[in-house]
Design a protein around this motif. Sequence first.
Motif, PDB file in Angstrom:
ATOM      1  N   ALA A 287      90.395  49.323  21.752  1.00 34.11           N
ATOM      2  CA  ALA A 287      90.265  49.615  20.322  1.00 34.11           C
ATOM      3  C   ALA A 287      89.612  50.967  20.067  1.00 34.11           C
ATOM      4  O   ALA A 287      89.773  51.550  18.998  1.00 34.11           O
ATOM      5  CB  ALA A 287      89.467  48.506  19.644  1.00 34.11           C
ATOM      6  N   SER A 288      88.876  51.480  21.042  1.00 31.18           N
ATOM      7  CA  SER A 288      88.201  52.771  20.898  1.00 31.18           C
ATOM      8  C   SER A 288      89.121  53.961  21.155  1.00 31.18           C
ATOM      9  O   SER A 288      88.686  55.111  21.089  1.00 31.18           O
ATOM     10  CB  SER A 288      87.012  52.847  21.860  1.00 31.18           C
ATOM     11  OG  SER A 288      87.463  52.699  23.210  1.00 31.18           O
ATOM     12  N   THR A 289      90.411  53.709  21.449  1.00 30.57           N
ATOM     13  CA  THR A 289      91.362  54.796  21.697  1.00 30.57           C
ATOM     14  C   THR A 289      91.417  55.721  20.486  1.00 30.57           C
ATOM     15  O   THR A 289      91.555  55.270  19.341  1.00 30.57           O
ATOM     16  CB  THR A 289      92.768  54.221  21.975  1.00 30.57           C
ATOM     17  OG1 THR A 289      92.687  53.357  23.104  1.00 30.57           O
ATOM     18  CG2 THR A 289      93.761  55.327  22.250  1.00 30.57           C
ATOM     19  N   LEU A 290      91.295  57.016  20.728  1.00 29.62           N
ATOM     20  CA  LEU A 290      91.226  57.982  19.630  1.00 29.62           C
ATOM     21  C   LEU A 290      92.568  58.140  18.924  1.00 29.62           C
ATOM     22  O   LEU A 290      92.614  58.322  17.704  1.00 29.62           O
ATOM     23  CB  LEU A 290      90.770  59.350  20.164  1.00 29.62           C
ATOM     24  CG  LEU A 290      89.448  59.352  20.917  1.00 29.62           C
ATOM     25  CD1 LEU A 290      89.148  60.745  21.458  1.00 29.62           C
ATOM     26  CD2 LEU A 290      88.318  58.891  20.013  1.00 29.62           C
ATOM     27  N   GLY A 291      93.648  58.099  19.686  1.00 29.81           N
ATOM     28  CA  GLY A 291      94.964  58.255  19.088  1.00 29.81           C
ATOM     29  C   GLY A 291      96.043  58.000  20.113  1.00 29.81           C
ATOM     30  O   GLY A 291      95.796  58.034  21.318  1.00 29.81           O
ATOM     31  N   ILE A 292      97.247  57.724  19.623  1.00 31.05           N
ATOM     32  CA  ILE A 292      98.360  57.459  20.537  1.00 31.05           C
ATOM     33  C   ILE A 292      99.614  58.210  20.082  1.00 31.05           C
ATOM     34  O   ILE A 292      99.778  58.532  18.907  1.00 31.05           O
ATOM     35  CB  ILE A 292      98.681  55.952  20.644  1.00 31.05           C
ATOM     36  CG1 ILE A 292      99.176  55.401  19.298  1.00 31.05           C
ATOM     37  CG2 ILE A 292      97.505  55.161  21.162  1.00 31.05           C
ATOM     38  CD1 ILE A 292      99.841  54.051  19.421  1.00 31.05           C
ATOM     39  N   LEU A 293     100.466  58.467  21.061  1.00 30.87           N
ATOM     40  CA  LEU A 293     101.806  58.989  20.813  1.00 30.87           C
ATOM     41  C   LEU A 293     102.767  58.069  21.551  1.00 30.87           C
ATOM     42  O   LEU A 293     102.619  57.835  22.752  1.00 30.87           O
ATOM     43  CB  LEU A 293     101.953  60.414  21.339  1.00 30.87           C
ATOM     44  CG  LEU A 293     103.385  60.968  21.365  1.00 30.87           C
ATOM     45  CD1 LEU A 293     103.956  61.062  19.950  1.00 30.87           C
ATOM     46  CD2 LEU A 293     103.426  62.325  22.062  1.00 30.87           C
ATOM     47  N   SER A 294     103.752  57.533  20.827  1.00 26.49           N
ATOM     48  CA  SER A 294     104.705  56.614  21.435  1.00 26.49           C
ATOM     49  C   SER A 294     106.123  57.048  21.075  1.00 26.49           C
ATOM     50  O   SER A 294     106.408  57.372  19.922  1.00 26.49           O
ATOM     51  CB  SER A 294     104.441  55.188  20.951  1.00 26.49           C
ATOM     52  OG  SER A 294     105.047  54.247  21.813  1.00 26.49           O
ATOM     53  N   ILE A 295     106.985  57.066  22.081  1.00 21.09           N
ATOM     54  CA  ILE A 295     108.373  57.494  21.908  1.00 21.09           C
ATOM     55  C   ILE A 295     109.296  56.444  22.505  1.00 21.09           C
ATOM     56  O   ILE A 295     109.091  56.003  23.638  1.00 21.09           O
ATOM     57  CB  ILE A 295     108.626  58.853  22.591  1.00 21.09           C
ATOM     58  CG1 ILE A 295     107.706  59.928  22.020  1.00 21.09           C
ATOM     59  CG2 ILE A 295     110.091  59.262  22.460  1.00 21.09           C
ATOM     60  CD1 ILE A 295     107.760  61.234  22.790  1.00 21.09           C
ATOM     61  N   VAL A 449     109.724  57.267  16.915  1.00 20.31           N
ATOM     62  CA  VAL A 449     108.571  58.055  17.355  1.00 20.31           C
ATOM     63  C   VAL A 449     107.385  57.636  16.496  1.00 20.31           C
ATOM     64  O   VAL A 449     107.520  57.406  15.288  1.00 20.31           O
ATOM     65  CB  VAL A 449     108.824  59.571  17.201  1.00 20.31           C
ATOM     66  CG1 VAL A 449     107.594  60.364  17.641  1.00 20.31           C
ATOM     67  CG2 VAL A 449     110.046  60.005  18.005  1.00 20.31           C
ATOM     68  N   PHE A 450     106.211  57.535  17.122  1.00 17.91           N
ATOM     69  CA  PHE A 450     105.026  57.115  16.385  1.00 17.91           C
ATOM     70  C   PHE A 450     103.810  57.855  16.932  1.00 17.91           C
ATOM     71  O   PHE A 450     103.589  57.909  18.138  1.00 17.91           O
ATOM     72  CB  PHE A 450     104.816  55.607  16.533  1.00 17.91           C
ATOM     73  CG  PHE A 450     103.686  55.058  15.709  1.00 17.91           C
ATOM     74  CD1 PHE A 450     103.898  54.637  14.413  1.00 17.91           C
ATOM     75  CD2 PHE A 450     102.407  54.952  16.245  1.00 17.91           C
ATOM     76  CE1 PHE A 450     102.853  54.120  13.653  1.00 17.91           C
ATOM     77  CE2 PHE A 450     101.364  54.446  15.499  1.00 17.91           C
ATOM     78  CZ  PHE A 450     101.588  54.021  14.195  1.00 17.91           C
ATOM     79  N   PHE A 451     103.033  58.445  16.025  1.00 16.86           N
ATOM     80  CA  PHE A 451     101.801  59.151  16.403  1.00 16.86           C
ATOM     81  C   PHE A 451     100.721  58.739  15.415  1.00 16.86           C
ATOM     82  O   PHE A 451     100.967  58.660  14.207  1.00 16.86           O
ATOM     83  CB  PHE A 451     102.018  60.662  16.348  1.00 16.86           C
ATOM     84  CG  PHE A 451     100.747  61.463  16.451  1.00 16.86           C
ATOM     85  CD1 PHE A 451     100.136  61.660  17.682  1.00 16.86           C
ATOM     86  CD2 PHE A 451     100.163  62.020  15.326  1.00 16.86           C
ATOM     87  CE1 PHE A 451      98.955  62.398  17.786  1.00 16.86           C
ATOM     88  CE2 PHE A 451      98.985  62.759  15.413  1.00 16.86           C
ATOM     89  CZ  PHE A 451      98.381  62.941  16.647  1.00 16.86           C
ATOM     90  N   ALA A 452      99.526  58.462  15.908  1.00 19.27           N
ATOM     91  CA  ALA A 452      98.447  58.054  15.015  1.00 19.27           C
ATOM     92  C   ALA A 452      97.098  58.468  15.568  1.00 19.27           C
ATOM     93  O   ALA A 452      96.895  58.533  16.786  1.00 19.27           O
ATOM     94  CB  ALA A 452      98.477  56.543  14.786  1.00 19.27           C
ATOM     95  N   ILE A 453      96.171  58.768  14.663  1.00 24.42           N
ATOM     96  CA  ILE A 453      94.787  59.092  15.010  1.00 24.42           C
ATOM     97  C   ILE A 453      93.878  58.085  14.316  1.00 24.42           C
ATOM     98  O   ILE A 453      93.978  57.865  13.098  1.00 24.42           O
ATOM     99  CB  ILE A 453      94.419  60.517  14.567  1.00 24.42           C
ATOM    100  CG1 ILE A 453      95.267  61.544  15.323  1.00 24.42           C
ATOM    101  CG2 ILE A 453      92.932  60.795  14.794  1.00 24.42           C
ATOM    102  CD1 ILE A 453      95.065  62.966  14.851  1.00 24.42           C
ATOM    103  N   ASN A 491     105.444  59.031  11.779  1.00 29.26           N
ATOM    104  CA  ASN A 491     106.482  58.257  12.450  1.00 29.26           C
ATOM    105  C   ASN A 491     107.856  58.769  12.070  1.00 29.26           C
ATOM    106  O   ASN A 491     108.019  59.488  11.086  1.00 29.26           O
ATOM    107  CB  ASN A 491     106.344  56.766  12.131  1.00 29.26           C
ATOM    108  CG  ASN A 491     106.641  56.450  10.675  1.00 29.26           C
ATOM    109  OD1 ASN A 491     107.778  56.547  10.226  1.00 29.26           O
ATOM    110  ND2 ASN A 491     105.607  56.072   9.927  1.00 29.26           N
ATOM    111  N   SER A 492     108.838  58.396  12.873  1.00 28.99           N
ATOM    112  CA  SER A 492     110.216  58.799  12.625  1.00 28.99           C
ATOM    113  C   SER A 492     111.139  57.629  12.921  1.00 28.99           C
ATOM    114  O   SER A 492     110.939  56.901  13.896  1.00 28.99           O
ATOM    115  CB  SER A 492     110.588  60.000  13.505  1.00 28.99           C
ATOM    116  OG  SER A 492     111.927  60.394  13.281  1.00 28.99           O
TER     117      SER A 492
END
Length: 524
Positions: A287-295, A449-453, A491-492
Amino acid sequence: MVRRMISRLSVFVLLMTVVCACSKQKTAYTDVIPANATAVVSINLKSLTDKAGLNDKESQALKQKMMDALKSGMNAAAFEQMGKILKDPSESGLDVKAPIYMFTSPDQPYTLVAKVDNKNKLQETLEFAVKEQLSQPIAQADGFNYAVIMNTMLAFNETTAVVTEVWGNSQVETVKAAIAGLMKQTAETSIAKSDGFQKMQNRKGDINFFVSMESIPAMYARQISMGLPKDMELSDLMLLGDLNYEKGKIVAHFENYTENEVLKEQIKKQEKALTKLDGTFLKNFPASTLGILSIGANGEELYKLLVDNEMFRNQVSLTEAAEIKNLLHSFKGDITIGLLNVGIENGTSSYGSKNAPSFVGYAELKDGDVLKKIYENKQALNLRRGEDIVQLSDNNYFYKGRDMNMFFGLKGKQMYVTNDEMTYKTIFKAADSSIKDLDYTSNMKGKNVFFAINMDAVLELPIVKMIIGFGGEEAGMYFQLASKVNYLECNSENGTSEIVLALKDKNTNSLKQIVDFVRQFAGM
């Protein structure tokens, strides 16, 4: 000094009045926007005013304070005119039921366009500015009147008002000639005939936009145009979108738009390289992950895009390209990378990488032997001096680099890579408390595509707390502003992209939250 302050307030109120417009009507005043405009923005000011709460009691009280301040520095007639405009903006002579447009083109710098409702009232508004010595006298030109207010020219005829910059008297004649050309345009010679512009008009945003790639900074345009033809004219590719202030969030939507058939086919190829995300690896990220990028990756189609890229063909040898092809062709499904930490020494053992942000990535593969093949053919990678790949155990490897070390390997047909030794020791283990059920990943499934901070996680970083502690009042202000943010998401899906800035207060319009924050720190 008081007189100068009052004059500045007067100019501010005047300009706000001049640009006060909003609506979704399509009217002839848009004919002044040239067909070669590289960026067009439509602004619904009434919607923004309502959402910002500028008609509430607090704002009315602030407006009264402004009127009281102006009263002591104006003559009675000018004060009466200003009071009428503040009470009813249509008294300015502008149509308050029509949108404002801003555009730029190769021939014309940033220019504002508004619809004129009553030319005589607009002229009266400007005459009061002349009397207050805020504007040069109103003059006539080729088919329109104009006035110069500081470094701005306001030109107008019966239907249209145009506001643009003018620096010094030497530029006045040049700007007048340019505006005369714009005023003489018709629907057939302006941007009104563009199908893309008409699509922009139909969007429901508080702010709509239609922007050419040639007006975007080169470094971003290159990233967006990856895989597109080398000889592509940037002007042929546009971004079409809108921005909305909603309860608890700011949302922007955009998509590629082109009338070039070759580009349309290339864009379809880009879309084929992406699959829908399933959220396969979310349980592995704490849960402490700063951000993710998923494709969601279709590796074979991704490699085709790489091959279409001239830089890739020029810089990668045939042997290296073959290894990259083998690796990419094995990707099928989710690829997710998470940023775990920054600002501290990570992996300080003999394996680790000091002072590098720690990360971990996972991917779904079709070929469970792909990494073994790469290891066996590592000589073909032409590793530089000081670099090496060593085998730690079956299907687990270590890359020793000059700038960063990494662990990578396979479990079944799932790949991992990380530069953090502690993460490597617990690789593929589900986190006790993961990002799977957090707000900022709830919208991920089904996207391409998904990116979040995660802003809470960012603000908990020791390095951030240190900066805030030593940053004084200004740093404290930024911290308070950031603490109102829940997460940032991009996201896309199926060629349409979305950016969401989600706030913690989900019940109040996001624009009002911004305005209230500004008021708080401005002491208003």
